[in-house]
Design an enzyme around this catalytic site. Structure first.
Site, PDB file in Angstrom:
ATOM      1  CG  ASP A 285      -2.267   0.718   0.902  1.00 59.01           C
ATOM      2  OD1 ASP A 285      -2.238   1.957   0.777  1.00 59.01           O
ATOM      3  OD2 ASP A 285      -3.311   0.048   0.776  1.00 59.01           O
ATOM      4  CG  HIS A 331     -14.106   1.230  -5.744  1.00 57.87           C
ATOM      5  ND1 HIS A 331     -15.173   0.844  -4.971  1.00 57.87           N
ATOM      6  CD2 HIS A 331     -13.102   1.455  -4.897  1.00 57.87           C
ATOM      7  CE1 HIS A 331     -14.801   0.850  -3.716  1.00 57.87           C
ATOM      8  NE2 HIS A 331     -13.564   1.210  -3.640  1.00 57.87           N
TER       9      HIS A 331
HETATM   10  C1  LIG Z   1     -10.761   1.146  -0.594  1.00 56.81           C
HETATM   11  S1  LIG Z   1      -9.185   0.792   0.061  1.00 56.81           S
HETATM   12  C2  LIG Z   1      -9.234  -0.959   0.172  1.00 56.81           C
HETATM   13  C3  LIG Z   1      -8.317  -1.481   1.212  1.00 56.81           C
HETATM   14  C4  LIG Z   1      -8.339  -2.988   1.447  1.00 56.81           C
HETATM   15  N1  LIG Z   1      -7.870  -3.722   0.291  1.00 56.81           N
HETATM   16  C5  LIG Z   1      -9.707  -3.486   1.867  1.00 56.81           C
HETATM   17  O1  LIG Z   1     -10.097  -4.547   1.403  1.00 56.81           O
HETATM   18  O2  LIG Z   1     -10.378  -2.815   2.652  1.00 56.81           O
HETATM   19  C6  LIG Z   1      -8.099   1.088  -1.315  1.00 56.81           C
HETATM   20  C7  LIG Z   1      -6.640   0.976  -0.927  1.00 56.81           C
HETATM   21  O3  LIG Z   1      -5.818   1.183  -2.087  1.00 56.81           O
HETATM   22  C8  LIG Z   1      -4.696   1.921  -1.704  1.00 56.81           C
HETATM   23  N2  LIG Z   1      -4.125   2.587  -2.897  1.00 56.81           N
HETATM   24  C9  LIG Z   1      -4.709   3.508  -3.688  1.00 56.81           C
HETATM   25  N3  LIG Z   1      -3.869   3.894  -4.659  1.00 56.81           N
HETATM   26  C10 LIG Z   1      -2.732   3.185  -4.484  1.00 56.81           C
HETATM   27  C11 LIG Z   1      -1.487   3.142  -5.164  1.00 56.81           C
HETATM   28  N4  LIG Z   1      -1.251   3.901  -6.235  1.00 56.81           N
HETATM   29  N5  LIG Z   1      -0.559   2.292  -4.700  1.00 56.81           N
HETATM   30  C12 LIG Z   1      -0.773   1.521  -3.611  1.00 56.81           C
HETATM   31  N6  LIG Z   1      -1.935   1.511  -2.922  1.00 56.81           N
HETATM   32  C13 LIG Z   1      -2.895   2.353  -3.359  1.00 56.81           C
HETATM   33  C14 LIG Z   1      -5.227   2.899  -0.681  1.00 56.81           C
HETATM   34  O4  LIG Z   1      -4.207   3.442   0.141  1.00 56.81           O
HETATM   35  C15 LIG Z   1      -6.210   2.022   0.092  1.00 56.81           C
HETATM   36  O5  LIG Z   1      -5.620   1.380   1.197  1.00 56.81           O
END
Ligand SMILES: C[S@@+](CC[C@H](N)C(=O)[O-])C[C@H]1O[C@@H](n2cnc3c(N)ncnc32)[C@H](O)[C@@H]1O
Length: 430
Positions: A285, A331
């Site tokens: 992440d 999403h």
């Molecule tokens: C809606 S959350 C889902 C978290 C987890 N997978 C869950 O099931 O609850 C989306 C996650 O994607 C991560 N994220 C978004 N863009 C990212 C990137 N470019 N690289 C790494 N992580 C990213 C965010 O920090 C966040 O923790």
């Protein structure tokens, strides 16, 4: 077209479903939920209690339709616009810490409440204004006024006091994102058809050009609220992490390595690891999520199998794994960037490696209960407002993988029983 007897039909459905639910609860010696301050905050009906569970969904569907029909279309339009005030009073009671200022037992005058809110929130709101806000909130069943001029808790306001994650969900939606909702149409005017994450309602509202994740990471308080909100949202029955653990044949991977891409602080990976001692996880992440603190929070007995690391999903993947797992991640990416995320995996993909997505799939209209359909439509608009992205129907998911690379072969998609989220499984076949 609605039949002239639709009101009667609906009231019959409501009577019938209410009886199913009441009989079920009575048979278990349980009370129905209540807005009384000491009532139950939730239904003690799980998806395993199939008849009662479905009856409740049908009751909600029928009563929403009855509510609309009882207004008639003209009044309904007048009233639905008044709903725009709902997040205003909710934001205000959240921001002024009203749930924390009202005593859990007994009552408090508006004058004393204004003083207490000032102490807790630092904002001086005149008692007269606070009363207007709370009396609106009472129309939405938050708090009550047991005696004219005095406020007391009811069950809903008590939930805001006692449940930190739901309090954060209210703050995120009504305080942090709400200005973005109000500016989304302006963003669509300014940047027609944009898939860029920094051309959204949030960018118009906050007058900056960074994406949502940068926006939240710039403010520790908002970042913390976002993370707690994810737990509150994930706290709904169909989002339970148990569906992620039991809904996929993880055991078939043997001693495999799963890369949990965008895995937040690793709670999904840890839940799966707990149930499958042969599996190893790398949770990836962003920097503000993978901190020394989140790394230290991995329980000792899982430390050798669950590793957390900072990785930008838009950059080339470095970990060779058997499964690249994306739970509720895509999403946040419009198709343009989702394709980039998938292509970033290619350098390390071995033949037969899988991409497993655990996410929403927009159902065909009319195929799922109203509450479930509405929830995914709301999430879809939220994604539009904050990131210029959205939810996907099954064809959209299949199309996304094809767009990324035809060597991603779609294998299967299924919705585990009682789960809101689906699994979509794709294999790398070079
Ligand atoms: C809606 S959350 C889902 C978290 C987890 N997978 C869950 O099931 O609850 C989306 C996650 O994607 C991560 N994220 C978004 N863009 C990212 C990137 N470019 N690289 C790494 N992580 C990213 C965010 O920090 C966040 O923790």
């Amino acid at each position: 077209m609605a039949s002239p007897n639709r009101l009667i039909e609906l009231s019959n459905v409501i009577a019938e479903k209410t009886k199913v639910i009441s009989d079920f609860l009575a048979s278990k010696g349980l009370e129905p939920p209540s807005f009384d301050v000491d009532g139950l905050a939730d239904y003690a009906i799980s998806p395993d209690d199939k008849e009662a569970y479905e009856a409740r969904l049908e009751l909600i569907t029928a009563s929403k339709e009855l509510y609309a029909l009882a207004h008639g279309p003209k009044d309904y339009i007048r009233n639905i616009c008044w709903d725009a005030m709902d997040p205003l009073s909710l934001q205000a009671i959240w921001a002024f810490r009203v749930p924390q200022a009202v005593p859990l037992t007994g009552k408090i005058s508006y004058e004393d409440l204004a003083e207490k809110c000032h102490q807790l929130s630092g904002v001086s709101v005149p008692p007269f204004t606070l009363r207007r806000i709370i009396r609106h909130a009472i129309t939405n069943r938050f708090f009550c006024e047991p005696e004219l001029g005095f406020v007391a808790h009811n069950r809903a306001s008590r939930v805001l006091l006692e449940e930190e994650n739901l309090d954060a969900w209210v703050g995120l939606l009504c305080n942090d994102i709400w200005p973005g909702f109000a500016c989304t149409v302006e963003a669509l005017r300014r940047w027609p058809g944009s898939g860029e994450p920094n051309e959204t309602g949030i960018n118009v509202a906050y007058n900056h050009n960074v994406d949502w994740f940068d926006h939240t990471s710039r403010n520790d308080v908002v970042a913390d609220r976002y993370s707690k909100s994810m737990k509150a949202h994930g706290g709904g029955v169909g989002f339970d992490i148990s569906h992620t653990v039991t809904g996929y044949p993880w055991a078939d991977l043997g001693k495999g390595t799963v890369v949990d891409c965008g895995g937040s602080a690793g709670f999904a990976a840890m839940a799966i690891a707990q149930a499958h001692p042969n599996l190893t996880f790398v949770v990836q992440d962003q920097e503000h999520t993978i901190t020394e603190e989140t790394k230290a929070a991995v329980p000792q007995h899982l430390k050798s199998r669950v590793r957390l690391e900072v990785h930008d999903l838009l950059k080339p993947q470095t970990v060779v794994g058997d499964v690249y797992f994306f739970r509720w991640v895509f999403h946040a990416f419009s198709d343009k960037y989702a394709v980039q995320v998938l292509r970033s995996l290619i350098p390390v993909l071995k033949k037969g490696a899988k991409v497993v997505v655990n996410d929403g799939v927009i159902p065909e209209p009319g195929t799922v209960p109203w509450m479930n359909y509405r929830s995914i439509r709301c999430m879809d608009l939220l994604c539009l407002a904050v990131a210029n992205t959205g939810e996907r129907a099954l064809d959209d998911w299949i199309g996304l993988f094809k767009m990324a690379d035809p060597r991603f072969k779609f294998l299967n998609a299924w919705q585990p029983p009682k789960s809101t989220m689906w699994f979509i499984e794709v294999e790398w076949q070079p």
